[in-house]
Design a protein around this motif. Structure first.
Motif, PDB file in Angstrom:
ATOM      1  N   MET A  71       0.838  -1.201   0.000  1.00  0.00           N
ATOM      2  CA  MET A  71       0.000   0.000   0.000  1.00  0.00           C
ATOM      3  C   MET A  71       0.881   1.262   0.000  1.00  0.00           C
ATOM      4  N   ILE A  72       1.951   1.228   0.804  1.00  0.00           N
ATOM      5  CA  ILE A  72       2.842   2.397   0.881  1.00  0.00           C
ATOM      6  C   ILE A  72       3.572   2.580  -0.454  1.00  0.00           C
ATOM      7  N   ILE A  73       3.975   1.482  -1.073  1.00  0.00           N
ATOM      8  CA  ILE A  73       4.658   1.563  -2.386  1.00  0.00           C
ATOM      9  C   ILE A  73       3.735   2.200  -3.431  1.00  0.00           C
ATOM     10  N   GLU A  74       2.445   1.818  -3.408  1.00  0.00           N
ATOM     11  CA  GLU A  74       1.467   2.437  -4.334  1.00  0.00           C
ATOM     12  C   GLU A  74       1.468   3.948  -4.186  1.00  0.00           C
ATOM     13  N   LYS A  75       1.473   4.400  -2.923  1.00  0.00           N
ATOM     14  CA  LYS A  75       1.438   5.848  -2.648  1.00  0.00           C
ATOM     15  C   LYS A  75       2.742   6.514  -3.072  1.00  0.00           C
ATOM     16  N   LEU A  76       3.852   5.840  -2.875  1.00  0.00           N
ATOM     17  CA  LEU A  76       5.150   6.397  -3.306  1.00  0.00           C
ATOM     18  C   LEU A  76       5.182   6.556  -4.825  1.00  0.00           C
ATOM     19  N   LEU A  77       4.669   5.549  -5.530  1.00  0.00           N
ATOM     20  CA  LEU A  77       4.676   5.590  -6.997  1.00  0.00           C
ATOM     21  C   LEU A  77       3.760   6.700  -7.525  1.00  0.00           C
ATOM     22  N   ALA A  78       2.681   6.976  -6.784  1.00  0.00           N
ATOM     23  CA  ALA A  78       1.712   7.997  -7.231  1.00  0.00           C
ATOM     24  C   ALA A  78       2.155   9.419  -6.867  1.00  0.00           C
ATOM     25  N   ALA A  79       3.154   9.539  -5.995  1.00  0.00           N
ATOM     26  CA  ALA A  79       3.557  10.875  -5.517  1.00  0.00           C
ATOM     27  C   ALA A  79       4.495  11.563  -6.511  1.00  0.00           C
ATOM     28  N   ASP A  80       4.405  12.901  -6.538  1.00  0.00           N
ATOM     29  CA  ASP A  80       5.354  13.696  -7.335  1.00  0.00           C
ATOM     30  C   ASP A  80       6.563  14.089  -6.490  1.00  0.00           C
ATOM     31  N   ALA A  81       6.344  14.226  -5.197  1.00  0.00           N
ATOM     32  CA  ALA A  81       7.448  14.542  -4.281  1.00  0.00           C
ATOM     33  C   ALA A  81       7.297  13.713  -3.017  1.00  0.00           C
ATOM     34  N   ILE A  82       8.432  13.281  -2.478  1.00  0.00           N
ATOM     35  CA  ILE A  82       8.449  12.429  -1.278  1.00  0.00           C
ATOM     36  C   ILE A  82       9.373  13.078  -0.240  1.00  0.00           C
ATOM     37  N   ILE A  83       8.828  13.307   0.956  1.00  0.00           N
ATOM     38  CA  ILE A  83       9.637  13.898   2.036  1.00  0.00           C
ATOM     39  C   ILE A  83       9.769  12.852   3.140  1.00  0.00           C
ATOM     40  N   LEU A  84      10.994  12.536   3.493  1.00  0.00           N
ATOM     41  CA  LEU A  84      11.232  11.586   4.573  1.00  0.00           C
ATOM     42  C   LEU A  84      11.630  12.332   5.832  1.00  0.00           C
ATOM     43  N   GLY A  85      11.047  11.949   6.962  1.00  0.00           N
ATOM     44  CA  GLY A  85      11.433  12.526   8.246  1.00  0.00           C
ATOM     45  C   GLY A  85      11.785  11.413   9.210  1.00  0.00           C
ATOM     46  N   SER A  86      12.916  11.590   9.916  1.00  0.00           N
ATOM     47  CA  SER A  86      13.268  10.589  10.932  1.00  0.00           C
ATOM     48  C   SER A  86      13.846  11.287  12.159  1.00  0.00           C
ATOM     49  N   PRO A  87      13.474  10.813  13.343  1.00  0.00           N
ATOM     50  CA  PRO A  87      14.231  11.239  14.517  1.00  0.00           C
ATOM     51  C   PRO A  87      15.595  10.560  14.475  1.00  0.00           C
ATOM     52  N   VAL A  88      16.552  11.130  15.180  1.00  0.00           N
ATOM     53  CA  VAL A  88      17.879  10.507  15.270  1.00  0.00           C
ATOM     54  C   VAL A  88      17.851   9.476  16.389  1.00  0.00           C
ATOM     55  N   TYR A  89      18.152   8.242  16.060  1.00  0.00           N
ATOM     56  CA  TYR A  89      18.296   7.185  17.059  1.00  0.00           C
ATOM     57  C   TYR A  89      19.736   6.681  16.974  1.00  0.00           C
ATOM     58  N   PHE A  90      20.515   6.931  17.997  1.00  0.00           N
ATOM     59  CA  PHE A  90      21.932   6.539  18.023  1.00  0.00           C
ATOM     60  C   PHE A  90      22.674   6.987  16.755  1.00  0.00           C
ATOM     61  N   GLY A  91      22.476   8.254  16.415  1.00  0.00           N
ATOM     62  CA  GLY A  91      23.199   8.832  15.278  1.00  0.00           C
ATOM     63  C   GLY A  91      22.767   8.291  13.930  1.00  0.00           C
ATOM     64  N   ASN A  92      21.579   7.727  13.870  1.00  0.00           N
ATOM     65  CA  ASN A  92      21.138   7.081  12.638  1.00  0.00           C
ATOM     66  C   ASN A  92      19.626   7.257  12.497  1.00  0.00           C
ATOM     67  N   VAL A  93      19.062   6.723  11.423  1.00  0.00           N
ATOM     68  CA  VAL A  93      17.606   6.764  11.279  1.00  0.00           C
ATOM     69  C   VAL A  93      16.959   5.824  12.296  1.00  0.00           C
ATOM     70  N   SER A  94      15.660   5.988  12.514  1.00  0.00           N
ATOM     71  CA  SER A  94      14.937   5.117  13.455  1.00  0.00           C
ATOM     72  C   SER A  94      14.857   3.696  12.895  1.00  0.00           C
ATOM     73  N   GLY A  95      14.508   2.768  13.784  1.00  0.00           N
ATOM     74  CA  GLY A  95      14.388   1.366  13.370  1.00  0.00           C
ATOM     75  C   GLY A  95      13.358   1.165  12.267  1.00  0.00           C
ATOM     76  N   ILE A  96      12.177   1.748  12.431  1.00  0.00           N
ATOM     77  CA  ILE A  96      11.118   1.543  11.429  1.00  0.00           C
ATOM     78  C   ILE A  96      11.494   2.194  10.103  1.00  0.00           C
ATOM     79  N   MET A  97      12.204   3.329  10.147  1.00  0.00           N
ATOM     80  CA  MET A  97      12.639   3.968   8.897  1.00  0.00           C
ATOM     81  C   MET A  97      13.620   3.064   8.160  1.00  0.00           C
ATOM     82  N   LYS A  98      14.511   2.401   8.914  1.00  0.00           N
ATOM     83  CA  LYS A  98      15.495   1.513   8.259  1.00  0.00           C
ATOM     84  C   LYS A  98      14.777   0.303   7.651  1.00  0.00           C
ATOM     85  N   ILE A  99      13.756  -0.196   8.336  1.00  0.00           N
ATOM     86  CA  ILE A  99      12.994  -1.331   7.785  1.00  0.00           C
ATOM     87  C   ILE A  99      12.308  -0.892   6.488  1.00  0.00           C
ATOM     88  N   PHE A 100      11.714   0.315   6.521  1.00  0.00           N
ATOM     89  CA  PHE A 100      11.073   0.872   5.318  1.00  0.00           C
ATOM     90  C   PHE A 100      12.098   1.005   4.180  1.00  0.00           C
TER      91      PHE A 100
END
Ligand SMILES: Cc1cc2nc3c(=O)[nH]c(=O)nc-3n(C[C@H](O)[C@H](O)[C@H](O)COP(=O)(O)O)c2cc1C
Length: 205
Positions: free
Chosen positions: A68-97
């Motif tokens: 479902m998320i891939i469908e939305k990504l494909l339909a978007a003209d612009a994609i903005i990613l936001g992540s909190p910093v977890y141990f100097g890196n992206v969050s766990g769920i962002m890395k899974i994504f």
């Protein structure tokens, strides 16, 4: 035109979400369609490294929300990613994504040519925002997106980022923390600048 924001915070609706919504407000004001996806509210299973997406541009995991998320990504003209910093890196769920997006990348770059942008929020003043921002922007570039920065198109002012922090000031020896990003005027202004710049670039398309 559609602008999709993806929040990787494990706390939906908090600082990172507020930053993404500030970007989206600018975009919405110009009449573009917007949506915010809170990754934490969705089931996204770990990539199992089956490598089937090397042969066919699809993921072998079908029983979660990533399709479902891939469908939305494909339909978007612009994609903005936001992540909190977890141990100097992206969050766990962002890395899974990020890992689960591989089916859009290996056979061909399905997101090629779209507009991309990133933002981060951390507790400390220098808590790893820049590294995390670079990881997000590099990921967008791997997928062929054109990364837009937070430069205000009217003034030309670039404040860096948007990189948010809970740090407010020093009160003697102690750190004074902000209540939340609503007290971080510079960060929110930088988010608005990013939104305006996304609008500017989308109008050129
Ligand atoms: C597991 C974990 C690791 C974190 N690591 C860092 C860090 O490396 N540097 C930092 O400044 N803040 C760190 N933080 C604090 C978060 O980045 C900070 O609370 C941020 O505002 C969270 O964003 P949110 O309000 O959108 O959830 C960490 C928080 C968690 C839960």
């Amino acid at each position: 035109m559609k602008v999709l924001a993806i929040n990787g915070s494990h706390r939906p609706g908090h600082n990172t979400a507020a930053m993404l919504n500030t970007v989206l407000d600018e975009v919405k004001a110009e009449g573009f369609e917007t949506e915010l996806i809170e990754l934490y509210e969705h089931e996204i299973k770990l990539c199992k490294s089956c490598n089937k997406c090397l042969i066919k541009p699809e993921c072998s995991i079908k029983d979660d929300d990533m399709a479902m998320i891939i469908e939305k990504l494909l339909a978007a003209d612009a994609i903005i990613l936001g992540s909190p910093v977890y141990f100097g890196n992206v969050s766990g769920i962002m890395k899974i994504f990020i890992d689960r997006s591989r089916s859009m990348h290996m056979c061909k770059n399905a997101l090629d040519g779209k507009i991309g942008a990133a933002l981060t929020h951390a507790g400390l003043r220098n808590g790893g925002q820049e590294m995390t921002q670079m990881i997000l922007e590099r990921f967008l570039q791997c997928h062929g997106l054109h990364v837009v920065e937070a430069r205000d198109p009217e003034t030309g002012i670039f404040n860096g980022g948007p990189l948010g922090t809970m740090f407010d000031s020093m009160a003697g020896e102690n750190i004074k923390w902000k209540k939340d990003v609503s007290e971080d005027t510079l960060t929110l202004k930088t988010c608005s600048s990013l939104g305006k710049n996304i609008v500017r670039v989308l109008k050129q398309k």
